[in-house]
Design a protein around this motif. Structure first.
Motif, short mmCIF file in Angstrom:
data_model
loop_
_atom_site.label_atom_id
_atom_site.label_comp_id
_atom_site.label_asym_id
_atom_site.label_seq_id
_atom_site.Cartn_x
_atom_site.Cartn_y
_atom_site.Cartn_z
N PRO A 10 -63.62 115.65 -35.02
CA PRO A 10 -64.49 115.38 -35.99
C PRO A 10 -65.92 114.86 -35.24
N ALA A 11 -66.83 114.94 -36.00
CA ALA A 11 -68.40 114.72 -35.55
C ALA A 11 -68.40 113.41 -34.87
N ASP A 12 -67.45 112.25 -35.49
CA ASP A 12 -67.84 110.98 -34.84
C ASP A 12 -66.68 110.59 -33.42
N HIS A 13 -66.19 111.74 -33.00
CA HIS A 13 -65.29 111.65 -32.14
C HIS A 13 -66.03 111.46 -30.78
N PRO A 14 -65.62 110.35 -29.79
CA PRO A 14 -66.29 110.13 -28.75
C PRO A 14 -66.27 111.37 -27.71
N ALA A 15 -67.51 111.12 -27.10
CA ALA A 15 -67.45 112.43 -25.92
C ALA A 15 -66.40 111.92 -24.58
N LEU A 16 -65.96 112.94 -24.32
CA LEU A 16 -64.80 112.89 -23.33
C LEU A 16 -65.43 113.44 -21.86
N PRO A 17 -65.02 112.87 -20.93
CA PRO A 17 -65.54 113.48 -19.53
C PRO A 17 -65.02 114.78 -19.29
N LYS A 18 -65.49 116.02 -18.74
CA LYS A 18 -65.18 116.93 -18.38
C LYS A 18 -63.84 116.85 -17.64
N PRO A 19 -62.73 117.52 -17.68
CA PRO A 19 -61.72 117.57 -16.78
C PRO A 19 -61.98 118.33 -15.52
N LYS A 20 -61.47 117.71 -14.38
CA LYS A 20 -61.73 118.35 -13.26
C LYS A 20 -60.25 118.94 -12.67
N VAL A 21 -60.31 119.82 -11.78
CA VAL A 21 -59.30 120.33 -10.89
C VAL A 21 -59.55 119.72 -9.60
N GLY A 22 -58.54 119.61 -8.89
CA GLY A 22 -58.23 119.11 -7.65
C GLY A 22 -57.67 120.17 -6.75
N ILE A 23 -57.92 120.51 -5.80
CA ILE A 23 -57.32 121.41 -4.70
C ILE A 23 -57.20 120.46 -3.58
N LEU A 24 -55.81 120.31 -3.25
CA LEU A 24 -55.55 119.40 -1.87
C LEU A 24 -54.81 120.08 -0.96
N LEU A 25 -55.53 120.40 0.09
CA LEU A 25 -54.93 121.23 1.31
C LEU A 25 -54.12 120.08 2.21
N ALA A 26 -52.79 120.42 2.40
CA ALA A 26 -51.99 119.45 2.95
C ALA A 26 -51.72 120.14 4.31
N ASN A 27 -51.64 119.49 5.28
CA ASN A 27 -51.27 119.84 6.71
C ASN A 27 -50.17 118.96 7.04
N LEU A 28 -49.22 119.00 7.85
CA LEU A 28 -48.06 118.59 8.44
C LEU A 28 -48.62 117.01 9.00
N GLY A 29 -49.49 117.05 9.77
CA GLY A 29 -49.81 115.42 10.41
C GLY A 29 -50.08 115.52 11.44
N THR A 30 -51.04 114.44 11.94
CA THR A 30 -51.45 114.37 13.22
C THR A 30 -51.53 112.81 13.59
#
Length: 156
Positions: A10-30
């Motif tokens: 509906p026209a009176d619906h509040p604006a919502l933040p645009k969703p984002k995608v996360g890319i999480l590179l995972a390494n074993l550790g240090t």
């Protein structure tokens, strides 16, 4: 953050933040450093994971905490010291992971702008997986692609 009204709302619906995608590179550790206490913290976390050492904790933990972790941080620390990136004061794995992340981030920003977040975490050590997932959620990521960089099969 860019906000829009959802399509077919509906026209009176509040604006919502645009969703984002996360890319999480995972390494074993240090470890954070090659000194005794940094090595001990890292080795304790790593060797306490039941997917790494699958002995019963009541048998393994006393052995690990009382015997292995009194000596192993010295030998492992010396090995890390021999390859440590002194200029950046970090392990080579951390240096390489940061460079990989920066290269992927540059490509994603070029293609998708601010709609994609790219970061890295470590399964053991810092930055932790939990802290980076939490940060991505705080930054508005509604989907996160978890991309392990382990060079071998790992249950962790």
């Amino acid at each position: 953050m860019h906000a829009t009204r959802p399509e077919h709302s509906p026209a009176d619906h509040p604006a919502l933040p645009k969703p984002k995608v996360g890319i999480l590179l995972a390494n074993l550790g240090t470890p954070d450093n090659y000194d005794y206490w940094s090595m001990r913290r890292y080795l304790s976390e790593f060797l306490s994971d039941r997917r790494v050492i699958d002995y019963s904790p009541w048998l393994w933990q006393p052995l690990l905490q009382l015997i292995i972790l009194t000596k192993r941080p010295f030998t492992s620390g010396a090995a890390y010291k021999s390859i440590w990136n002194e200029e950046a004061n970090e392990s080579p794995l951390l240096t390489i992971t940061k460079k990989q992340t920066a290269a992927i981030k540059a490509q994603m920003v070029e293609r998708y702008g601010d709609d994609v977040r790219v970061d890295f975490c470590m399964r053991y050590g810092n930055p932790s997986t939990k802290s980076k997932v939490r940060k991505m959620i705080e930054d508005g990521c509604t989907k996160i692609l978890f991309f392990p960089l382990y060079p071998q099969y790992a249950g962790a």
